[in-house]
Design an enzyme around this catalytic site. Structure first.
Site, PDB file in Angstrom:
ATOM      1  N   GLU A 135      30.459  43.232  19.912  1.00 57.91           N
ATOM      2  CA  GLU A 135      29.542  44.300  19.194  1.00 57.91           C
ATOM      3  C   GLU A 135      29.899  45.150  17.922  1.00 57.91           C
ATOM      4  O   GLU A 135      28.983  44.984  16.834  1.00 57.91           O
ATOM      5  CB  GLU A 135      29.340  45.505  20.104  1.00 57.91           C
ATOM      6  CG  GLU A 135      28.577  45.218  21.372  1.00 57.91           C
ATOM      7  CD  GLU A 135      27.217  45.023  21.199  1.00 57.91           C
ATOM      8  OE1 GLU A 135      26.737  44.263  20.299  1.00 57.91           O
ATOM      9  OE2 GLU A 135      26.172  45.807  22.100  1.00 57.91           O
TER      10      GLU A 135
ATOM     11  N   THR B 176      20.628  47.657  14.380  1.00 62.08           N
ATOM     12  CA  THR B 176      21.422  48.718  14.927  1.00 62.08           C
ATOM     13  C   THR B 176      22.188  49.542  13.966  1.00 62.08           C
ATOM     14  O   THR B 176      22.612  50.623  14.198  1.00 62.08           O
ATOM     15  CB  THR B 176      22.225  48.326  16.117  1.00 62.08           C
ATOM     16  OG1 THR B 176      21.435  47.696  17.194  1.00 62.08           O
ATOM     17  CG2 THR B 176      23.213  49.198  16.969  1.00 62.08           C
TER      18      THR B 176
HETATM   19  N1  HSE Z   1      24.307  52.986  21.870  1.00 61.25           N
HETATM   20  C1  HSE Z   1      24.066  52.186  20.928  1.00 61.25           C
HETATM   21  C2  HSE Z   1      23.067  52.762  20.046  1.00 61.25           C
HETATM   22  C3  HSE Z   1      23.136  50.913  21.532  1.00 61.25           C
HETATM   23  O1  HSE Z   1      22.396  53.683  20.520  1.00 61.25           O
HETATM   24  O2  HSE Z   1      23.222  52.751  18.633  1.00 61.25           O
HETATM   25  C4  HSE Z   1      22.647  50.228  20.463  1.00 61.25           C
HETATM   26  O3  HSE Z   1      21.871  48.943  21.254  1.00 61.25           O
END
Ligand code: HSE
Length: 299
Positions: free
Chosen positions: A129, A182
């Protein structure tokens, strides 16, 4: 030796639980076919679904990078060829990078005779990630690896807890065809939270967890409110407030952004409500000339 592994899409955050709550759905997801060989090298072929956009360099792609760090950790110079079939959109908020990494890690661990448990695979998936978006959050990879609904109680040390899910609980997912990486959706967030908002938010997280543990759908519904992250991110999502109203009119328990968006999700008491929600949201987006893809899944 070879194996085929599917890993599911995930809904991270579940409204109020930024970086600490996530759940796995049954579909969509990514698939990996892995073969062992004598080359001593890890090779990667992306065979479907990415329109040539994912890195082909095995050091840079999340699935092969995760497999390489797993092999390094175990001191193995095993040759591996990986075929990745991307069956879900990326930049969508559905945990696409984590599904690929998890499929790769489960595949190699099975082929090696399961030297590590699913929980022990988690740090490798979290590093994948980091490679994909700059941050090693676990709220996509943990549910993709462990299934169901997962709480990341702590990152240091890592403490991940599976939570029960009320029978029949279902998830409606609607992915409007705009892309939000993201990395960018994290960069727009303020790093300080007023104490008043923090109190509201941790009340809601605790209420949501209590609702899952006691099958209290009313409590789940009341707790699905995010006063910290959603106000900043919802601006990036077309028709967000209208979509929420429509989902609630269709009797969804709650509505929010799936992960970092643009996909949105609604938790529903049963599959038929989830179907009604996706139909209503898809129609609204289509009225606005925004294409969308929908999924429904029991949890
Ligand atoms: N918790 C992470 C965010 C998940 O909200 O950035 C990303 O899929």
């Amino acid at each position: 030796k070879s194996i085929r592994v599917f890993a599911p899409a995930t809904v991270a955050n579940l409204s109020c639980g930024y970086d600490v709550l996530g759940l796995a759905v049954h579909a969509p997801g990514d698939e990996v076919i892995m073969h062992l060989n004598d080359s001593g090298q890890v090779t990667l072929d992306v065979l479907e679904g990415d329109e040539g956009r994912l890195p082909r360099d095995p050091e840079k792609n999340t699935v092969s990078a995760a497999v390489m760090s797993y092999l390094r950790h175990l001191g193995l110079a095993q040759g591996v060829s990986i075929e990745l079939y991307k069956k879900m959109p990326f930049g969508s908020g559905l945990g696409s990078s984590s599904a690929s990494a998890v499929a790769g890690l489960v595949a190699i661990n099975e082929l090696m005779g399961q030297p590590l448990t699913r929980k022990e695979l988690l740090p490798f998936a979290m590093e994948a990630e980091r490679l994909a978006c700059g941050h090693a959050h676990a709220d996509n990879v943990a549910p993709a690896l462990l299934g169901g609904l997962v709480l990341v109680r702590s990152y240091h040390p890592l403490d991940v807890v599976r939570l029960p899910v009320p029978p029949g609980l279902s998830c409606a997912l609607v992915y409007p065809h705009v892309e939000i990486p993201t990395r960018e959706a994290r960069q727009i967030l303020k790093t300080h939270v007023p104490l008043r908002d923090a109190v509201t938010q941790w009340g809601n997280v605790a209420g949501l967890v209590a609702g899952f543990c006691t099958n209290d759908l009313g409590l789940i519904s009341r707790s699905m409110q995010d006063v910290v992250i959603e106000p900043m991110r919802s601006m990036l999502i077309p028709c967000f407030e209208e979509l929420r109203q429509l989902a609630l009119e269709q009797q969804a328990l709650g509505f929010g952004i799936s992960g970092s968006g643009p996909a949105v999700f609604a938790l529903c008491s049963c599959l038929s409500v989830a179907h009604n929600v996706t139909t209503a949201l898809e129609a609204k987006l289509s009225e606005e000339r925004i294409g969308s893809t929908t999924y429904v899944s029991e949890i």
